[in-house]
Scaffold this motif. Structure first.
Motif, PDB file in Angstrom:
ATOM      1  N   LEU A 184       3.273   6.013  -2.525  1.00 42.36           N
ATOM      2  CA  LEU A 184       4.476   6.832  -2.725  1.00 42.36           C
ATOM      3  C   LEU A 184       5.102   6.683  -4.105  1.00 42.36           C
ATOM      4  N   GLY A 185       4.941   5.497  -4.695  1.00 41.53           N
ATOM      5  CA  GLY A 185       5.601   5.214  -5.960  1.00 41.53           C
ATOM      6  C   GLY A 185       7.029   4.729  -5.793  1.00 41.53           C
ATOM      7  N   ARG A 202      11.602   6.318  -0.501  1.00 45.79           N
ATOM      8  CA  ARG A 202      11.213   7.594   0.115  1.00 45.79           C
ATOM      9  C   ARG A 202      10.873   7.433   1.600  1.00 45.79           C
ATOM     10  N   VAL A 203      10.750   6.197   2.079  1.00 49.29           N
ATOM     11  CA  VAL A 203      10.454   5.980   3.499  1.00 49.29           C
ATOM     12  C   VAL A 203      11.669   6.375   4.321  1.00 49.29           C
ATOM     13  N   THR A 209       0.837  -1.204   0.000  1.00 53.31           N
ATOM     14  CA  THR A 209       0.000   0.000   0.000  1.00 53.31           C
ATOM     15  C   THR A 209       0.867   1.247   0.000  1.00 53.31           C
ATOM     16  N   LEU A 210       1.914   1.228   0.795  1.00 57.43           N
ATOM     17  CA  LEU A 210       2.829   2.365   0.848  1.00 57.43           C
ATOM     18  C   LEU A 210       3.521   2.581  -0.498  1.00 57.43           C
ATOM     19  N   HIS A 211       3.923   1.489  -1.137  1.00 63.56           N
ATOM     20  CA  HIS A 211       4.532   1.580  -2.470  1.00 63.56           C
ATOM     21  C   HIS A 211       3.533   2.197  -3.456  1.00 63.56           C
ATOM     22  N   GLU A 214       7.147   8.182   8.331  1.00 62.15           N
ATOM     23  CA  GLU A 214       7.744   9.429   7.872  1.00 62.15           C
ATOM     24  C   GLU A 214       8.311   9.189   6.482  1.00 62.15           C
ATOM     25  N   VAL A 215       8.001  10.107   5.559  1.00 62.28           N
ATOM     26  CA  VAL A 215       8.473   9.952   4.183  1.00 62.28           C
ATOM     27  C   VAL A 215       9.209  11.209   3.740  1.00 62.28           C
ATOM     28  N   ALA A 216      10.093  11.012   2.793  1.00 69.33           N
ATOM     29  CA  ALA A 216      10.805  12.141   2.193  1.00 69.33           C
ATOM     30  C   ALA A 216       9.859  12.841   1.222  1.00 69.33           C
ATOM     31  N   CYS A 217       9.853  14.147   1.266  1.00 72.48           N
ATOM     32  CA  CYS A 217       9.018  14.929   0.363  1.00 72.48           C
ATOM     33  C   CYS A 217       9.864  15.498  -0.764  1.00 72.48           C
TER      34      CYS A 217
END
Length: 160
Positions: free
Chosen positions: A83-84, A88-89, A78-80, A152-155
């Motif tokens: 985020l694509g 980025r995690v 789901t996270l993939h 937390e993800v990178a923006c």
């Protein structure tokens, strides 16, 4: 030191991300606010169907551990999809685990380790998280385990 590419790590662990399904009701599977993604509770599945059972009755702690691990893999899928790119995690922040269990079952933390260990295996130190593991009288559809996470993800150009 940069951590290993997450997809290479998944391949090394022999993990194939499943196809992500749509939410089953009036909610989103993942919502992001700023650099924090909130993933809705995911139910344990076995052979593509909800893994039904109660820990301390029909299921053993070891089976629950495997079920929790399978939920973690679904959460990654789901996270993939959201985020694509799992690279980025930045960190798994918090996990909440609901374990469908009998009143005298006290191994919820051991069941939940199945998911915690998977996140640590995939993300290393960034996979270690705060956590709660609850024993509950029932989980939707009779599933043995339900887990949600906050990540937390990178923006933008801010990469993990």
């Amino acid at each position: 030191m940069d951590r290993q590419d997450i997809y290479a790590k998944l391949e090394e662990l022999d993990i194939t991300l499943p196809t992500v399904g749509a939410s089953a009701a009036a909610y989103a599977m993942c919502v992001q606010s700023g650099n924090v993604a909130y993933l809705s509770g995911h139910l344990a599945k076995k052979d593509g169907k909800v893994w039904v059972g109660k820990l301390g009755a029909a299921l053993t702690t070891e089976e629950g551990h495997v079920a929790a691990r399978s939920v973690a893999i679904d959460l990654l899928a789901t996270l993939h999809a959201h985020l694509g790119d799992l690279n980025r995690v930045k960190r798994i922040i918090k996990m909440t685990s609901l374990v469908n269990s009998t009143a005298d079952f006290t191994g919820q933390h051991l069941v939940t380790n199945g998911a915690s260990e998977l996140f640590s295996d995939v993300f290393g130190e960034s996979g270690k998280h705060a956590r709660s593991a609850f024993g509950v009288a029932q989980v939707p559809l009779g599933a043995c385990v339900e887990i949600e996470v906050i990540v937390e993800v990178a923006c933008g150009s801010d990469r993990a």
